[in-house]
Design a protein around this motif. Structure first.
Motif, short mmCIF file in Angstrom:
data_model
loop_
_atom_site.label_atom_id
_atom_site.label_comp_id
_atom_site.label_asym_id
_atom_site.label_seq_id
_atom_site.Cartn_x
_atom_site.Cartn_y
_atom_site.Cartn_z
N ALA A 77 0.84 -1.19 0.00
CA ALA A 77 0.00 0.00 0.00
C ALA A 77 0.88 1.24 0.00
CB ALA A 77 -0.93 0.01 1.21
N ALA A 78 0.33 2.32 -0.52
CA ALA A 78 1.03 3.61 -0.52
C ALA A 78 0.01 4.71 -0.29
CB ALA A 78 1.76 3.84 -1.84
N PHE A 79 0.34 5.66 0.60
CA PHE A 79 -0.58 6.75 0.93
C PHE A 79 0.19 8.07 1.03
CE2 PHE A 79 -2.79 3.03 2.53
CZ PHE A 79 -4.10 3.25 2.10
N SER A 80 -0.48 9.13 0.65
CA SER A 80 0.06 10.47 0.86
C SER A 80 -1.02 11.34 1.48
CB SER A 80 0.55 11.09 -0.45
OG SER A 80 -0.54 11.42 -1.29
N PHE A 81 -0.61 12.27 2.35
CA PHE A 81 -1.56 13.18 2.98
C PHE A 81 -0.95 14.58 3.00
CE2 PHE A 81 -3.45 15.33 6.68
CZ PHE A 81 -4.79 15.26 6.30
N ARG A 82 -1.68 15.52 2.39
CA ARG A 82 -1.22 16.91 2.38
C ARG A 82 -1.72 17.58 3.65
NH1 ARG A 82 -3.72 18.86 -1.89
NH2 ARG A 82 -5.08 20.34 -0.83
N VAL A 83 -0.81 17.74 4.61
CA VAL A 83 -1.15 18.33 5.90
C VAL A 83 -1.61 19.77 5.71
CG1 VAL A 83 -0.33 18.84 8.22
CG2 VAL A 83 0.51 16.81 7.02
N PHE A 84 -0.83 20.53 4.99
CA PHE A 84 -1.19 21.86 4.51
C PHE A 84 -0.43 22.06 3.22
CE2 PHE A 84 1.85 22.10 7.98
CZ PHE A 84 2.94 22.72 7.39
N ARG A 85 -0.65 23.15 2.53
CA ARG A 85 -0.20 23.25 1.15
C ARG A 85 1.28 22.91 0.94
NH1 ARG A 85 1.95 26.56 -2.75
NH2 ARG A 85 2.51 28.15 -1.24
N PRO A 86 2.22 23.41 1.77
CA PRO A 86 3.62 23.07 1.46
C PRO A 86 4.05 21.68 1.92
CG PRO A 86 3.41 25.16 2.67
CD PRO A 86 2.13 24.42 2.81
N LEU A 87 3.29 21.03 2.84
CA LEU A 87 3.78 19.80 3.46
C LEU A 87 2.91 18.61 3.08
CD1 LEU A 87 5.66 18.26 5.40
CD2 LEU A 87 4.09 18.88 7.27
N THR A 88 3.54 17.60 2.48
CA THR A 88 2.89 16.35 2.15
C THR A 88 3.66 15.20 2.80
OG1 THR A 88 2.11 17.20 0.02
CG2 THR A 88 2.15 14.82 0.30
N LEU A 89 2.94 14.33 3.52
CA LEU A 89 3.55 13.15 4.14
C LEU A 89 3.31 11.94 3.25
CD1 LEU A 89 2.46 13.68 7.87
CD2 LEU A 89 4.55 14.45 6.73
N LEU A 90 4.32 11.07 3.17
CA LEU A 90 4.26 9.90 2.30
C LEU A 90 4.59 8.64 3.10
CD1 LEU A 90 6.50 11.38 -0.56
CD2 LEU A 90 4.02 11.45 -0.47
N ALA A 91 3.85 7.57 2.84
CA ALA A 91 4.13 6.29 3.49
C ALA A 91 3.80 5.17 2.51
CB ALA A 91 3.32 6.12 4.77
N SER A 92 4.68 4.19 2.41
CA SER A 92 4.43 3.04 1.54
C SER A 92 5.11 1.81 2.11
CB SER A 92 4.94 3.32 0.11
OG SER A 92 6.33 3.62 0.11
N ALA A 93 4.50 0.66 1.87
CA ALA A 93 5.05 -0.61 2.36
C ALA A 93 4.66 -1.72 1.40
CB ALA A 93 4.54 -0.91 3.77
N GLU A 94 5.51 -2.74 1.31
CA GLU A 94 5.22 -3.86 0.42
C GLU A 94 5.93 -5.11 0.90
OE1 GLU A 94 5.36 -5.12 -4.33
OE2 GLU A 94 6.45 -3.35 -3.65
N LYS A 95 5.21 -6.23 0.85
CA LYS A 95 5.85 -7.54 0.92
C LYS A 95 6.23 -7.86 -0.52
CE LYS A 95 5.15 -12.47 1.40
NZ LYS A 95 4.16 -13.56 1.41
N ALA A 96 7.50 -7.71 -0.85
CA ALA A 96 7.97 -7.80 -2.23
C ALA A 96 8.60 -9.16 -2.50
CB ALA A 96 8.97 -6.69 -2.53
N VAL A 97 8.49 -9.58 -3.74
CA VAL A 97 8.99 -10.89 -4.16
C VAL A 97 9.79 -10.71 -5.45
CG1 VAL A 97 8.37 -13.23 -4.90
CG2 VAL A 97 6.99 -12.06 -3.17
#
Length: 816
Positions: A556-576
């Motif tokens: 999964a991957a998600f981004s959240f724009r806290v306010f206009r200049p700041l965006t937080l990013l998170a992603s994770a994967e069980k990769a093969v």
């Protein structure tokens, strides 16, 4: 599934598409005029999401991700065309349609704007920003300016945060990519979403000049579902230019070590029918006779002493030539893109040494050719609005020959090595690298990738993708007797990956996300002929070994724009990642031997990051971004590390290392002043450790907790360029640039002694590009490795020192 069966599927699909093509062309002629074109920003990047409408009428369209739009069934008359998009200035243009069934081509350049509405700033996103704010740890590398310089695509990647391009010497040498501690085949390369392995070794990223590339998307650790492949550590997706405006451009570069790099590309589109043809070709060559020196370059004297020397590489010439032609239709009713293509390439590559630089070779070389037939079909809103499909398939024939028949030992001056008796020394096995060989390796490869996207609503969509890869491989060594050649085995491999994802875009794009799953399958078929004796009669039989593997992954991957200049990013994967053909069956041209028992890699990957900016103050723009990451890997696949670097035979297999863990971070700062000054600094550091504590007998591994060798773990890159205007002639541009790179010292073997450790590396490049006022001709000069420092890479192989290049670019028309 054999290639013959798959080829029948492709042939059937092609016939079907051609039938619909004819129906589409016939249907198209029944409609009135069409108004179409592309919408770009001031930097020639496409703008998606622009609303184009004819005033006081129901006729409208929205530009797609490549900036293209199309309004059909427009009646004759005079109209006002209105364009609007958040973050860009509104635009209007009068249009006259005086002939039915006409095609009116209108392209637009929109100026960016920022509007403050009740304290809320609304600003448009470029394609680069749109991709980088989806939650994945991804960097989009742009190529517009670099296309004019004498640099390769790999040079662009090497200057990007978290990427280290590992190259065994100069142009044409083997290349690996390291992304945040994951390297080798864990990092997959794609051309427009199709694996580059389809095209063979003679077609690589170094074979594709930046002038032919629109952008490069670098995904780190977590791979989106539309790139359905077993990319464990990351993916590099090269997006080629899709220009359909009549265009012809060419470039020629010449420089040190007799290096020539050239390319030509052209595009033509018939506006009435949509028929489109694109042609591109390249030629690269180099003697690669640069000087090498230092503790890894020594001649072994007759008495066994080391004589450290400074010498030129003498068996390292490289040549590659290739081209691609696409014939089809674009932006017609039945297809956004439909192309039949042929790609051909050929290369010649001399092999200077084995894994290490300790023993030079003379007379060992490889050649390869590839012929690829391809089919591409892309269409939005198929049958129902919101359903988009794409298909990309190919059949390829690849041939490789490795020749090694010279039986003498040589030193670093290219001279015969002499023994104590003054006579030339014979190699121990009859050739430079093992037994004499003229090994022909033939591969038939089938690849296809298909995907369907359905937009459930404005904020929700799903994607289903399927990829398939099949290779049939045969070898014939013509240095062996006719009888021996009757007992050559075959090696077949099949791989398929199914992916499914759900994407959301909510709260006015403050929250974006993607959840996906992947199913992996791999089948191996090995055949070895044997001679058996039964009742005094010799009979040839075939011993066949078949195996298959399957597993699942998710992320999964998600981004959240806290306010206009700041965006937080998170992603994770069980990769093969399934082992590749070369890791399983070996690759003689790269000194890799077979390992049929190698196991798949598994890794739990996590990225946490942020993007802060852009901050704008008058002409000043500033941004900062950073990502922390963890790669917890089991059965990591690496090339076997052999500390016996003075062995003449240096053929090492790939092997499973066990458990490893890489923890680190990367950061990047960007600053620009208007359209003149641009500066970037990035840093990447990680600790990649061997994390298997006990062996099968319960004993603690001596390497437990040790940094994995042959991986640069701390790098810094910076680049700055400044553009002067109206130099010599009004309307001209002069761009000066400087690049600095730092690579910390690293060990090349598990033995942590100074002899096996590279020095710290400091690299400086400078360049200048002058573009004439008509923008058709540009001249650039580049000085690489200004201070002639030693630059090392895989297993301490030295790369070129100081080098000078000059390049001419000429363009008629522009890609749009």
């Amino acid at each position: 599934m054999k290639i013959t069966l798959l080829s029948e599927y492709l042939r059937l699909g092609l016939i079907t598409v051609l039938i619909f093509s004819g129906l589409g062309i016939g249907a198209q002629s029944l409609h009135a005029a069409t108004v179409k074109g592309k919408i770009l920003d001031s930097k020639s990047n496409p703008i998606p999401g622009v609303i184009i409408r004819i005033k006081d009428s129901p006729y409208n369209a929205i530009s797609s991700i490549d900036g293209s739009y199309q309004i059909q069934n427009v009646p004759k008359g005079n109209f006002e065309l209105l364009l609007s998009c958040l973050g860009y200035q509104e635009h209007s243009k009068n249009v006259v349609v005086d002939v039915e069934e006409a095609v009116v081509q209108l392209d637009f350049l929109l100026e960016e704007s920022t509007t403050d509405l009740a304290g809320v700033v609304v600003q448009g996103l470029s394609v680069k920003s749109e991709i980088e704010t989806k939650g994945f740890a991804v960097e989009v590398v742009e190529t517009q300016k670099a296309a004019l310089q004498s640099i390769q695509t790999n040079d662009l990647l090497n200057r990007t945060a978290g990427i280290r391009v590992r190259q065994n010497g100069g142009i044409g040498s083997r290349v690996d990519y390291n992304l945040n501690g994951m390297s080798g085949n864990s990092v997959k390369i794609f051309i427009d979403g199709l694996s580059i392995s389809t095209y063979g070794s003679s077609f690589s990223l170094n074979s594709i000049p930046p002038a032919l590339i629109d952008r490069i998307e670098v995904y780190k650790g977590v791979i989106p579902a539309h790139l359905a492949d077993d990319a464990l550590g990351g993916a590099i997706n090269v997006i080629l230019k899709k220009g359909v405006v009549n265009n012809l451009s060419a470039s020629l570069s010449y420089g040190s070590f007799n290096t020539i790099q050239s390319n030509v590309n052209a595009a033509y589109r018939d506006e009435a029918t949509g028929f489109t043809t694109k042609v591109s070709a390249f030629y690269n060559s180099s003697d690669n006779d640069y000087e090498v020196w230092g503790k890894f370059v020594r001649n072994i004297l007759a008495n066994g002493r080391y004589d450290y020397v400074r010498a030129k590489r003498f068996n390292d010439a490289y040549r590659s030539v290739g081209g691609k032609i696409d014939l089809g239709y674009t932006n017609v009713k039945w297809a956004d893109q439909f192309f039949l293509s042929y790609t051909g390439s050929d290369d010649y590559n001399e092999i200077q040494h084995g894994t290490y630089m300790s023993i030079p070779y003379k007379g060992r070389f490889g050649t390869s050719q590839s012929h690829v037939l391809g089919l591409t079909y892309i269409k939005e809103d198929v049958g129902i609005k919101g359903l988009d499909i794409n298909f990309n398939g190919s059949l390829s024939k690849r041939n490789e020959v490795v020749t090694d028949t010279v039986k003498w030992n040589y030193n670093w001056f290219g001279e015969l090595s002499l023994g104590l008796d003054g006579n030339p020394i014979l190699t121990s096995s009859g050739a430079q690298q093992g037994a004499p060989t003229m090994n022909h390796i033939d591969r038939n490869v089938a690849t296809f990738r298909a995907g369907a996207t359905y937009e459930i609503s404005t904020n929700h969509r799903i994607f289903l993708g399927q990829s398939f890869y099949s290779i049939d491989r045969e070898e014939q060594d013509f240095m062996k007797s006719a009888v021996e050649r009757e007992f050559i085995g075959t090696r077949d491999l099949q791989k398929s990956i199914t992916s499914l994802s759900y994407e959301l875009d909510m709260f006015q794009s403050k929250l974006k996300g993607s959840v996906f799953g992947k199913y992996y399958y791999q089948g191996i078929d090995k055949m070895d002929p044997l001679l058996v004796e039964e009742n005094g009669v010799s009979t040839r039989i075939e011993e066949r070994t078949q195996s298959s593997r399957n597993t699942t992954g998710y992320g999964a991957a998600f981004s959240f724009r806290v306010f206009r200049p700041l965006t937080l990013l998170a992603s994770a994967e069980k990769a093969v990642r399934m082992p590749s053909e070369g890791e399983i069956f070996g690759s003689p041209g790269e000194n890799i031997v077979e390992n049929l028992g190698i196991r798949p890699e598994l890794s739990n990957n996590l990225n946490l990051g942020f993007i802060l900016g852009d901050f704008e103050n008058r002409s000043h723009t500033f941004s900062i971004s950073g990502t922390g990451f963890i790669r917890d890997t089991q059965d990591k696949i690496i090339q076997q590390i052999n500390p016996r670097i003075n062995d003449a035979v240096q053929t090492n297999p790939y092997e499973n290392l066990g458990k490893t863990k890489s923890i680190g971070f990367e950061g990047q700062v960007k600053y620009s002043y208007g359209n003149s000054l641009r500066a970037i600094v990035n840093v990447s550091k990680f600790n990649s450790q061997f994390n298997t504590k006990f062996d099968s007998n319960g004993n603690v591994y001596t390497n437990y907790g040790q940094q994995i060798p042959n991986e640069p773990f701390f790098t810094i890159n910076s680049s700055i360029d400044y553009t002067f205007r109206d130099v010599v002639k009004s309307g001209s541009l002069l761009r000066l640039s400087h690049y600095f790179g730092f690579v910390d010292r690293f060990y090349t073997t598990w033995l942590e002694i100074e002899d096996f450790r590279t020095p710290r590396q400091y690299i400086n490049d400078i360049g200048a590009t002058y573009t004439f006022p008509d923008r058709k001709l540009a001249v650039s000069v580049d000085l690489r490795n200004v201070f002639d420092k030693q630059v090392y890479d895989n297993f301490a192989v030295q790369k070129p020192g100081r080098a000078f290049y000059v390049k001419l670019n000429y363009t008629i028309g522009n890609f749009r």
